[in-house]
Design a protein around this motif. Sequence first.
Motif, PDB file in Angstrom:
ATOM      1  N   ALA A 177       6.624  12.340  -1.003  1.00  0.00           N
ATOM      2  CA  ALA A 177       7.156  10.985  -1.178  1.00  0.00           C
ATOM      3  C   ALA A 177       8.198  10.686  -0.100  1.00  0.00           C
ATOM      4  O   ALA A 177       8.203   9.593   0.490  1.00  0.00           O
ATOM      5  N   ASN A 178       9.058  11.645   0.184  1.00  0.00           N
ATOM      6  CA  ASN A 178      10.079  11.448   1.213  1.00  0.00           C
ATOM      7  C   ASN A 178       9.475  11.419   2.614  1.00  0.00           C
ATOM      8  O   ASN A 178      10.002  10.750   3.506  1.00  0.00           O
ATOM      9  N   TYR A 179       8.358  12.115   2.808  1.00  0.00           N
ATOM     10  CA  TYR A 179       7.655  12.053   4.091  1.00  0.00           C
ATOM     11  C   TYR A 179       7.150  10.637   4.341  1.00  0.00           C
ATOM     12  O   TYR A 179       7.275  10.102   5.450  1.00  0.00           O
ATOM     13  N   ILE A 180       6.589  10.024   3.311  1.00  0.00           N
ATOM     14  CA  ILE A 180       6.122   8.632   3.420  1.00  0.00           C
ATOM     15  C   ILE A 180       7.289   7.715   3.759  1.00  0.00           C
ATOM     16  O   ILE A 180       7.196   6.835   4.623  1.00  0.00           O
ATOM     17  N   ILE A 223      13.112  -1.950   6.186  1.00  0.00           N
ATOM     18  CA  ILE A 223      14.157  -2.496   7.072  1.00  0.00           C
ATOM     19  C   ILE A 223      13.628  -3.720   7.816  1.00  0.00           C
ATOM     20  O   ILE A 223      14.329  -4.731   7.949  1.00  0.00           O
ATOM     21  N   GLU A 224      12.388  -3.645   8.301  1.00  0.00           N
ATOM     22  CA  GLU A 224      11.786  -4.777   9.013  1.00  0.00           C
ATOM     23  C   GLU A 224      11.731  -6.018   8.132  1.00  0.00           C
ATOM     24  O   GLU A 224      11.974  -7.136   8.590  1.00  0.00           O
ATOM     25  N   LEU A 225      11.426  -5.817   6.842  1.00  0.00           N
ATOM     26  CA  LEU A 225      11.330  -6.935   5.899  1.00  0.00           C
ATOM     27  C   LEU A 225      12.666  -7.280   5.260  1.00  0.00           C
ATOM     28  O   LEU A 225      12.745  -8.189   4.435  1.00  0.00           O
ATOM     29  N   ASN A 226      13.714  -6.544   5.645  1.00  0.00           N
ATOM     30  CA  ASN A 226      15.045  -6.733   5.053  1.00  0.00           C
ATOM     31  C   ASN A 226      14.971  -6.614   3.523  1.00  0.00           C
ATOM     32  O   ASN A 226      15.625  -7.361   2.788  1.00  0.00           O
ATOM     33  N   ASP A 227      14.197  -5.648   3.060  1.00  0.00           N
ATOM     34  CA  ASP A 227      14.019  -5.410   1.627  1.00  0.00           C
ATOM     35  C   ASP A 227      15.074  -4.398   1.176  1.00  0.00           C
ATOM     36  O   ASP A 227      14.814  -3.187   1.105  1.00  0.00           O
ATOM     37  N   GLN A 228      16.261  -4.896   0.849  1.00  0.00           N
ATOM     38  CA  GLN A 228      17.374  -4.016   0.522  1.00  0.00           C
ATOM     39  C   GLN A 228      17.141  -3.233  -0.768  1.00  0.00           C
ATOM     40  O   GLN A 228      17.599  -2.090  -0.904  1.00  0.00           O
ATOM     41  N   ASP A 229      16.442  -3.826  -1.712  1.00  0.00           N
ATOM     42  CA  ASP A 229      16.150  -3.112  -2.960  1.00  0.00           C
ATOM     43  C   ASP A 229      15.289  -1.883  -2.699  1.00  0.00           C
ATOM     44  O   ASP A 229      15.524  -0.809  -3.261  1.00  0.00           O
ATOM     45  N   LEU A 230      14.287  -2.056  -1.844  1.00  0.00           N
ATOM     46  CA  LEU A 230      13.427  -0.925  -1.522  1.00  0.00           C
ATOM     47  C   LEU A 230      14.188   0.129  -0.723  1.00  0.00           C
ATOM     48  O   LEU A 230      14.035   1.336  -0.971  1.00  0.00           O
ATOM     49  N   VAL A 231      15.010  -0.304   0.218  1.00  0.00           N
ATOM     50  CA  VAL A 231      15.833   0.640   0.983  1.00  0.00           C
ATOM     51  C   VAL A 231      16.681   1.479   0.039  1.00  0.00           C
ATOM     52  O   VAL A 231      16.742   2.711   0.144  1.00  0.00           O
ATOM     53  N   HIS A 232      17.334   0.813  -0.915  1.00  0.00           N
ATOM     54  CA  HIS A 232      18.190   1.513  -1.878  1.00  0.00           C
ATOM     55  C   HIS A 232      17.367   2.489  -2.718  1.00  0.00           C
ATOM     56  O   HIS A 232      17.785   3.632  -2.964  1.00  0.00           O
ATOM     57  N   THR A 233      16.193   2.071  -3.170  1.00  0.00           N
ATOM     58  CA  THR A 233      15.340   2.921  -3.997  1.00  0.00           C
ATOM     59  C   THR A 233      14.920   4.181  -3.243  1.00  0.00           C
ATOM     60  O   THR A 233      14.952   5.296  -3.794  1.00  0.00           O
ATOM     61  N   LEU A 234      14.544   4.026  -1.983  1.00  0.00           N
ATOM     62  CA  LEU A 234      14.096   5.166  -1.191  1.00  0.00           C
ATOM     63  C   LEU A 234      15.230   6.145  -0.929  1.00  0.00           C
ATOM     64  O   LEU A 234      15.044   7.375  -1.000  1.00  0.00           O
ATOM     65  N   ILE A 235      16.406   5.614  -0.634  1.00  0.00           N
ATOM     66  CA  ILE A 235      17.566   6.477  -0.389  1.00  0.00           C
ATOM     67  C   ILE A 235      17.949   7.217  -1.662  1.00  0.00           C
ATOM     68  O   ILE A 235      18.220   8.435  -1.644  1.00  0.00           O
ATOM     69  N   LEU A 236      17.985   6.506  -2.781  1.00  0.00           N
ATOM     70  CA  LEU A 236      18.342   7.108  -4.055  1.00  0.00           C
ATOM     71  C   LEU A 236      17.365   8.214  -4.432  1.00  0.00           C
ATOM     72  O   LEU A 236      17.768   9.302  -4.881  1.00  0.00           O
ATOM     73  N   LEU A 242       0.821  -1.207   0.000  1.00  0.00           N
ATOM     74  CA  LEU A 242       0.000   0.000   0.000  1.00  0.00           C
ATOM     75  C   LEU A 242       0.859   1.263   0.000  1.00  0.00           C
ATOM     76  O   LEU A 242       0.607   2.201  -0.777  1.00  0.00           O
ATOM     77  N   LEU A 243       1.870   1.286   0.848  1.00  0.00           N
ATOM     78  CA  LEU A 243       2.691   2.494   0.959  1.00  0.00           C
ATOM     79  C   LEU A 243       3.582   2.706  -0.254  1.00  0.00           C
ATOM     80  O   LEU A 243       3.830   3.848  -0.653  1.00  0.00           O
ATOM     81  N   VAL A 244       4.066   1.629  -0.856  1.00  0.00           N
ATOM     82  CA  VAL A 244       4.855   1.779  -2.089  1.00  0.00           C
ATOM     83  C   VAL A 244       3.980   2.366  -3.191  1.00  0.00           C
ATOM     84  O   VAL A 244       4.411   3.234  -3.959  1.00  0.00           O
ATOM     85  N   ASP A 245       2.734   1.908  -3.256  1.00  0.00           N
ATOM     86  CA  ASP A 245       1.804   2.451  -4.241  1.00  0.00           C
ATOM     87  C   ASP A 245       1.605   3.948  -4.022  1.00  0.00           C
ATOM     88  O   ASP A 245       1.664   4.746  -4.968  1.00  0.00           O
ATOM     89  N   LEU A 246       1.398   4.342  -2.785  1.00  0.00           N
ATOM     90  CA  LEU A 246       1.194   5.755  -2.467  1.00  0.00           C
ATOM     91  C   LEU A 246       2.472   6.559  -2.707  1.00  0.00           C
ATOM     92  O   LEU A 246       2.432   7.666  -3.266  1.00  0.00           O
ATOM     93  N   TRP A 247       3.596   6.008  -2.293  1.00  0.00           N
ATOM     94  CA  TRP A 247       4.893   6.666  -2.520  1.00  0.00           C
ATOM     95  C   TRP A 247       5.136   6.884  -4.017  1.00  0.00           C
ATOM     96  O   TRP A 247       5.557   7.968  -4.442  1.00  0.00           O
ATOM     97  N   GLN A 248       4.833   5.860  -4.823  1.00  0.00           N
ATOM     98  CA  GLN A 248       5.049   5.967  -6.263  1.00  0.00           C
ATOM     99  C   GLN A 248       4.137   7.009  -6.887  1.00  0.00           C
ATOM    100  O   GLN A 248       4.549   7.747  -7.791  1.00  0.00           O
ATOM    101  N   GLN A 249       2.900   7.086  -6.402  1.00  0.00           N
ATOM    102  CA  GLN A 249       1.982   8.111  -6.898  1.00  0.00           C
ATOM    103  C   GLN A 249       2.553   9.499  -6.665  1.00  0.00           C
ATOM    104  O   GLN A 249       2.529  10.361  -7.556  1.00  0.00           O
ATOM    105  N   MET A 250       3.062   9.732  -5.469  1.00  0.00           N
ATOM    106  CA  MET A 250       3.624  11.042  -5.149  1.00  0.00           C
ATOM    107  C   MET A 250       4.882  11.322  -5.972  1.00  0.00           C
ATOM    108  O   MET A 250       5.088  12.451  -6.452  1.00  0.00           O
TER     109      MET A 250
END
Length: 445
Positions: A273-276, A286-299, A256-264
């Motif tokens: 988007a950065n607030y989300i 981080i909880e899911l150890n989703d390194q790809d998503l962590v990298h995408t958000l930081i980038l 849900l949050l990735v969908d909302l983040w992508q919309q923004m």
Amino acid sequence: MKHILFLTFLLPSILLGQHTIKGVFSPPGDYDVALLYKATPTVSKYISNAEIKEDGSFAFKLDSTATNGIYRLVYAIPQEDYNFDIIYNGKEDIEVNFNSETGVNFVKSVENKLVASYTNSMSKVTQSIANYFSQKSKDTMALKAIFKTQREAQLNFEKAAKGTIALEFIKANKPFIPNKALNVETYIKQLEYHYFDHVDFTNKTLQSSSFLQERMLNYVFGTTDQTKNDAENYRTNIDVVWDKMKVAPPKVKRILLVDLWQQMADLGHDSVANYISDNYLMDIAIELNDQDLVHTLILYKDTSIGSEAPDFDVKVKENGNLVAKKMSDLKLAKNYILVFWSSTCSHCMAEIPELFEFVKALEPGQVKVIAIGLEDKADRSKWEKTILKLPNFIHVYGEGKWDNEIGDSYGVTATPTYFILNKKKEIVDKPINLEALKDFFESVD
């Protein structure tokens, strides 16, 4: 033996033809193939594909292993944008017509037609309420009668849907229905306050459908406070949505949050988007150890409007000699254009000369272009010949093309890609094309 042989031939046909999902797409020439998936809260399992014939018709045969639940029919690319949900209860055939202008119409299917009928009926009541308030009527008895109709319609549809999957959606869609007449301001506030009253974010049927995404997006983008700007409204609404969805499993919250983040992000609302990300999504990644998503958000945050642009080495001419410097140390103009391009990109080869002429016509010292050529090693000579025609640019050779450190630091996935920096090397705009870039500078005083 004859009976056994008969059953041997009969059983496969029974298993393979238990129920069908069929229909017609129009206009037929716009579609080639349909894909069917069984949706679950976190993944969609591929079931089958069906050719869309010249008349727009298609058909899927579901065997006895097809379980009831939510199915997703995809009809174009990208799949996440061109699809619609179907309720399959394991008891009935389904027939549907889809038109690119008018949407989905279920011709055959008790459950799907029930949801469609409910949606249509409640929309008519909502329109009656809107008409009442727009006419500034003082007839409170008329308003109470509309609310009574709405309450009875909700109750009747819930009774009609008892024991069906459709009931989950009818209950979740139940609106705020006052017991007395309200003025328009109070009514709208109560609608917003009670918007999620009947939405259960832990419900697996709702999680498997597009319902939660649609409900979330409608609230975030549709609820406004006139005293706030868009970004403030979005942040406030996101906090409300989070408070409701936080009971859901982490993987569902991620979706849900990735969908909302992508919309923004797609709408260019970098700060939202950065607030989300900062407040909710990064913790889940981080909880899911989703390194790809962590990298995408930081980038994304590193290349957002207002952020200091990622630094890299450049060579500039000083007193006739090439001198190595950091991009961040340049003091050559009021603004800088970073353009990621390639000598093997036909679109770039048409656009970059136009950029050259545009910048050349600007006031001296206003803009400096830093052109990063993302090139395969074998194409270096072509790049070297091309840059001779662009003498006023600062050129950087980006060997490795899509595996280049500078391009990676800016999240570049296509050429040409533009960034506009101010003299402090902060990103002030990310124009989607050359025309948008021109508009930026033409609007600068």
